[in-house]
Design a protein around this motif. Structure first.
Motif, short mmCIF file in Angstrom:
data_model
loop_
_atom_site.label_atom_id
_atom_site.label_comp_id
_atom_site.label_asym_id
_atom_site.label_seq_id
_atom_site.Cartn_x
_atom_site.Cartn_y
_atom_site.Cartn_z
N GLU A 127 0.87 -1.34 0.07
CA GLU A 127 -0.07 0.02 -0.06
C GLU A 127 0.64 1.29 0.02
N GLY A 128 2.18 1.07 0.02
CA GLY A 128 3.40 2.29 -0.02
C GLY A 128 3.28 2.80 1.43
N PHE A 129 2.64 2.25 2.58
CA PHE A 129 3.14 2.57 4.01
C PHE A 129 4.63 2.11 4.19
N GLU A 130 5.39 3.10 4.86
CA GLU A 130 6.67 2.51 5.69
C GLU A 130 6.49 1.39 6.49
N GLU A 131 7.73 0.45 6.39
CA GLU A 131 8.03 -0.67 7.16
C GLU A 131 8.94 -0.07 8.21
N VAL A 132 8.99 -1.12 9.18
CA VAL A 132 9.85 -0.75 10.32
C VAL A 132 11.37 -1.21 9.88
N GLU A 133 11.40 -2.00 8.95
CA GLU A 133 13.08 -2.17 8.70
C GLU A 133 13.57 -1.25 7.52
N THR A 134 15.01 -0.96 7.66
CA THR A 134 15.39 -0.34 6.73
C THR A 134 16.01 -1.16 5.49
N GLY A 135 16.10 -0.42 4.42
CA GLY A 135 16.89 -1.10 3.21
C GLY A 135 16.16 -2.39 2.52
N ARG A 136 14.93 -2.72 2.64
CA ARG A 136 14.57 -4.00 2.20
C ARG A 136 13.15 -3.86 1.97
N ILE A 137 12.43 -4.59 0.91
CA ILE A 137 10.96 -4.82 0.84
C ILE A 137 10.70 -6.23 0.56
N ARG A 138 9.21 -6.63 0.66
CA ARG A 138 9.08 -8.14 0.50
C ARG A 138 8.39 -7.86 -1.00
N GLY A 139 8.41 -8.75 -1.89
CA GLY A 139 7.76 -8.69 -3.28
C GLY A 139 7.84 -9.85 -3.81
N ASP A 140 6.93 -9.90 -4.98
CA ASP A 140 6.83 -11.15 -5.74
C ASP A 140 7.87 -11.52 -6.73
N THR A 141 8.31 -10.46 -7.40
CA THR A 141 9.25 -10.78 -8.48
C THR A 141 10.76 -10.01 -8.12
N VAL A 142 11.02 -10.22 -7.14
CA VAL A 142 12.47 -9.65 -6.52
C VAL A 142 13.40 -10.56 -6.09
N ASP A 143 13.23 -11.72 -6.19
CA ASP A 143 14.10 -12.89 -5.57
C ASP A 143 15.14 -12.66 -6.29
N CYS A 144 15.53 -12.31 -7.43
CA CYS A 144 16.64 -12.36 -8.26
C CYS A 144 17.63 -11.15 -8.06
#
Length: 193
Positions: A127-144
Motif C-alpha cells: 500500500e506504500g506505507f513505510e515498514e519498520v525495517e530499513t533497506g529492504r522490501i518483500r515482493g513477488d518478482t524480487v528474488d533475483c
C-alpha cells in the motif's frame, strides 16, 4: 556505462494497472516504455525482449517483469536475469514492487518511495506505507535482484494503486518519482536544485 549498450530500467510488476501507470510515467519522463513486456506473468521470452529493446527509438527503455505470484525464481525473474546479462544491455536501475503475501521474498533496496511520494530509507509495503525495517522490501518478482549487480534499486508499493495515491488519473506520481530517482542517480537527469 559501456558505449553502444541500450540503457534499461526494470519494473517488477506486469498487470494492466501497472502497465498503464508505468507507460504514463515513462512517457512524461521521455523514456521508452516497451509495451510487449507487460503481462502476468511476462509473456515474451528474453530474446524477443532484447530484440525490441535494441529497436527502441529512445533510452532508457522501461520494461515490466512479473512472476504471477510464483514463489522463488519464476518466469519473470528468469527473463529479467537473462535480459540483464545480455552484453547489449546496460541495466541502470530497478523499481522493486512490494507485495503482501508472506510466501514472497525479500530484496535489498537503496531507497523507497512511500505512497505520499516521499523518499525513505525504510522499506514500504504493497500500500506504500513505510515498514519498520530499513533497506529492504518483500515482493513477488524480487528474488533475483540480490544476485544481480544493479546500480540502484528503488522500492515502491503496488504500481498504479496504493489507495489511489499512484492512480493513472493523477499521472502515477509515485511511479514517476521512483523512475525519476533512477534517472537522476544514473546521470540521465539533473536533480532539482
Amino acid at each position: 556505462m559501456m558505449k553502444g549498450k541500450k540503457k534499461v530500467i526494470f519494473v517488477t510488476d506486469g498487470d494492466e494497472t501497472a502497465a498503464h501507470a508505468v507507460k504514463a510515467a515513462s512517457e512524461t519522463l521521455g523514456c521508452y516504455f516497451l509495451t510487449l513486456s507487460q503481462g502476468n506473468p511476462s509473456p515474451v521470452d528474453a530474446k524477443g525482449l532484447i530484440k525490441k529493446i535494441k529497436e527502441a527509438t529512445l533510452e532508457p527503455v522501461v520494461l515490466l517483469f512479473d512472476d504471477a505470484g510464483c514463489p522463488g525464481i519464476g518466469q519473470g525473474e528468469q527473463k529479467m536475469t537473462e535480459v540483464a546479462k545480455s552484453p547489449e544491455i546496460f541495466l541502470i536501475g530497478v523499481v522493486a514492487v512490494a507485495a503482501h503475501s508472506y510466501v514472497n521474498d525479500w530484496t535489498k533496496v537503496h531507497l523507497c518511495v512511500d505512497r505520499q511520494g516521499k523518499l525513505t530509507e525504510y522499506g514500504v509495503d504493497k500500500e506504500g506505507f513505510e515498514e519498520v525495517e530499513t533497506g529492504r522490501i518483500r515482493g513477488d518478482t524480487v528474488d533475483c535482484l540480490d544476485i544481480n549487480e544493479i546500480p540502484i534499486i528503488i522500492g515502491i508499493g503496488d504500481v498504479g494503486k496504493m489507495g489511489g495515491y499512484d492512480a493513472l488519473e493523477k499521472g502515477a506520481p509515485v511511479t514517476k518519482k521512483a523512475l525519476t530517482v533512477i534517472l537522476e542517480r544514473s546521470g540521465l537527469r539533473e536533480p532539482p536544485k
